[in-house]
Motif scaffolding. Structure first.
Motif, PDB file in Angstrom:
ATOM      1  N   THR A   1      87.813  38.437  18.040  1.00 23.32           N
ATOM      2  CA  THR A   1      87.545  37.122  17.439  1.00 23.32           C
ATOM      3  C   THR A   1      88.452  36.025  17.990  1.00 23.32           C
ATOM      4  N   GLU A   2      89.419  36.415  18.842  1.00 22.81           N
ATOM      5  CA  GLU A   2      90.385  35.431  19.356  1.00 22.81           C
ATOM      6  C   GLU A   2      89.716  34.445  20.309  1.00 22.81           C
ATOM      7  N   ASN A   3      90.218  33.216  20.286  1.00 25.90           N
ATOM      8  CA  ASN A   3      89.739  32.167  21.189  1.00 25.90           C
ATOM      9  C   ASN A   3      90.642  32.129  22.415  1.00 25.90           C
ATOM     10  N   LEU A   4      90.291  32.907  23.425  1.00 20.22           N
ATOM     11  CA  LEU A   4      91.132  33.032  24.621  1.00 20.22           C
ATOM     12  C   LEU A   4      90.880  31.891  25.593  1.00 20.22           C
ATOM     13  N   SER A   5      91.907  31.558  26.375  1.00 24.00           N
ATOM     14  CA  SER A   5      91.726  30.575  27.438  1.00 24.00           C
ATOM     15  C   SER A   5      90.929  31.222  28.568  1.00 24.00           C
ATOM     16  N   SER A   6      90.436  30.412  29.480  1.00 21.64           N
ATOM     17  CA  SER A   6      89.635  30.944  30.584  1.00 21.64           C
ATOM     18  C   SER A   6      90.460  31.893  31.463  1.00 21.64           C
ATOM     19  N   LEU A   7      91.738  31.587  31.675  1.00 21.80           N
ATOM     20  CA  LEU A   7      92.593  32.452  32.489  1.00 21.80           C
ATOM     21  C   LEU A   7      92.911  33.756  31.764  1.00 21.80           C
ATOM     22  N   GLN A   8      93.162  33.682  30.473  1.00 21.74           N
ATOM     23  CA  GLN A   8      93.423  34.894  29.695  1.00 21.74           C
ATOM     24  C   GLN A   8      92.207  35.808  29.696  1.00 21.74           C
TER      25      GLN A   8
ATOM     26  N   GLY B   1      78.932  25.467  36.540  1.00 21.49           N
ATOM     27  CA  GLY B   1      79.868  26.449  36.023  1.00 21.49           C
ATOM     28  C   GLY B   1      80.270  26.212  34.587  1.00 21.49           C
ATOM     29  N   ALA B   2      80.238  27.287  33.806  1.00 21.62           N
ATOM     30  CA  ALA B   2      80.660  27.221  32.410  1.00 21.62           C
ATOM     31  C   ALA B   2      80.838  28.649  31.915  1.00 21.62           C
ATOM     32  N   GLY B   3      81.606  28.800  30.876  1.00 25.68           N
ATOM     33  CA  GLY B   3      81.813  30.118  30.309  1.00 25.68           C
ATOM     34  C   GLY B   3      80.558  30.611  29.604  1.00 25.68           C
ATOM     35  N   GLU B   4      80.376  31.928  29.613  1.00 26.18           N
ATOM     36  CA  GLU B   4      79.228  32.539  28.941  1.00 26.18           C
ATOM     37  C   GLU B   4      79.677  33.128  27.607  1.00 26.18           C
ATOM     38  N   ALA B   5      78.997  32.736  26.545  1.00 28.31           N
ATOM     39  CA  ALA B   5      79.318  33.281  25.231  1.00 28.31           C
ATOM     40  C   ALA B   5      78.948  34.761  25.196  1.00 28.31           C
ATOM     41  N   VAL B   6      79.803  35.570  24.587  1.00 30.47           N
ATOM     42  CA  VAL B   6      79.562  37.006  24.478  1.00 30.47           C
ATOM     43  C   VAL B   6      79.270  37.333  23.023  1.00 30.47           C
ATOM     44  N   SER B   7      78.209  38.056  22.785  1.00 31.07           N
ATOM     45  CA  SER B   7      77.796  38.390  21.429  1.00 31.07           C
ATOM     46  C   SER B   7      78.909  39.122  20.680  1.00 31.07           C
ATOM     47  N   GLY B   8      79.254  38.619  19.493  1.00 31.48           N
ATOM     48  CA  GLY B   8      80.268  39.259  18.669  1.00 31.48           C
ATOM     49  C   GLY B   8      81.687  38.981  19.092  1.00 31.48           C
ATOM     50  N   LYS B   9      81.889  38.083  20.079  1.00 28.75           N
ATOM     51  CA  LYS B   9      83.230  37.768  20.581  1.00 28.75           C
ATOM     52  C   LYS B   9      83.551  36.292  20.339  1.00 28.75           C
ATOM     53  N   GLY B  10      84.812  36.026  20.080  1.00 29.78           N
ATOM     54  CA  GLY B  10      85.227  34.641  19.874  1.00 29.78           C
ATOM     55  C   GLY B  10      85.529  33.918  21.174  1.00 29.78           C
ATOM     56  N   TYR B  11      85.635  34.668  22.257  1.00 28.40           N
ATOM     57  CA  TYR B  11      85.964  34.077  23.559  1.00 28.40           C
ATOM     58  C   TYR B  11      84.749  34.087  24.489  1.00 28.40           C
TER      59      TYR B  11
END
Length: 267
Positions: A161-168, A100-110
């Motif tokens: 561009t915001e760096n959101l937490s996983s819950l946010q 498990g890990a977060g997936e980077a989204v193109s053009g997004k900071g989160y």
């Protein structure tokens, strides 16, 4: 050597005894201050841990200082069980949090999160009534209200561009593949009569009490948060295990020396 080992085990247990007192006080304080389901579940384990450390420290302190062999034996038995449990938990924590890990989204900071990426054991922990309690906890903690207040003045470009937490990211906004139109951090316009492949898109609602709390991504965001915390706990456990093994070894020396002293006195 006998005096040395008994003195060391006495000093170490005195330190542990002193440390147990603020842990108990913290648990009692939590029980008085808790207003949400989030806070209430934590107080009992904290108090239990403090009481356990207090009792085992007193046993080790008396056994070492007064050379009570049977009390030292009980102390060492409990210490051995504790070491085994901590070792097993540490291995377990690394195994279940390996996936498990977060997936980077193109053009997004989160990053965005998918429930299926995590271990089956973790996924089973966020099902049914358990998730209802967790969801209530997140809502009462005003997770998304704080999220909205933090980014309320963002334009759509700035928000992306915001760096959101996983819950946010998982609970307070819809998934990027839904294609919703940004109005505010917690308000998005759905495309009329669109068919979504991601079920979370249908679960999203602009109601502050709903948002994406019923989404799979919200569960995944929580698991990502748990995974990060468990990794930290596992590292702390390794350090604590080394400390316990050292104390246990010294305790074994004190126990052996006490038996020898008692044998010669009896002789």
């Amino acid at each position: 050597m006998a005096k040395c080992s008994n003195s060391l085990i006495g000093i170490l247990n005195f330190v542990t005894l002193v440390l147990s007192i603020p842990i108990i006080v913290a648990g009692v304080w939590l029980s008085k201050q808790s207003n949400t389901e989030c806070e209430r579940w934590l107080e009992k384990p904290v108090i239990a841990l403090g009481v356990f450390l207090l009792i085992i420290s007193i046993a080790g302190l008396i056994g070492a200082c007064y050379r009570v062999t049977w009390l030292l034996w009980v102390y060492l038995l409990v210490m051995f069980v504790l070491i085994v449990i901590l070792f097993a938990f540490t291995i377990f924590a690394f195994v279940v949090t390996n996936k498990g890990a977060g997936e980077a989204v193109s053009g997004k900071g989160y990053k965005e999160y998918r429930l299926g990426d995590y271990s089956n054991w973790l996924q089973n922990r966020v099902n049914g009534s358990t998730w209802e309690r967790i969801k209530s906890c997140l809502q009462s903690g005003k997770l998304c209200s704080k999220f909205e207040n933090q980014f309320i003045n963002d334009s759509v470009d700035k928000f992306y561009t915001e760096n959101l937490s996983s819950l946010q990211s998982g609970c307070c906004k819809p998934s990027s593949d839904c294609g919703f139109t940004y109005q505010s951090p917690t308000s998005w316009t759905k495309t009329g009569n669109a068919t979504y492949t991601n079920p979370d898109c249908n679960s999203w609602n602009n109601d502050p009490n709903i948002l994406c709390y019923n989404c799979q991504s919200c569960k995944a965001g929580l698991l990502q948060n748990i995974k990060s915390d468990w990794k930290k706990v596992a590292i702390v456990n390794i350090i604590f295990l080394v400390f316990l093994i050292i104390v246990y070894s010294i305790g074994c020396c004190a126990f052996r020396n006490n038996r020898m002293d008692n044998y010669y006195k009896g002789y």
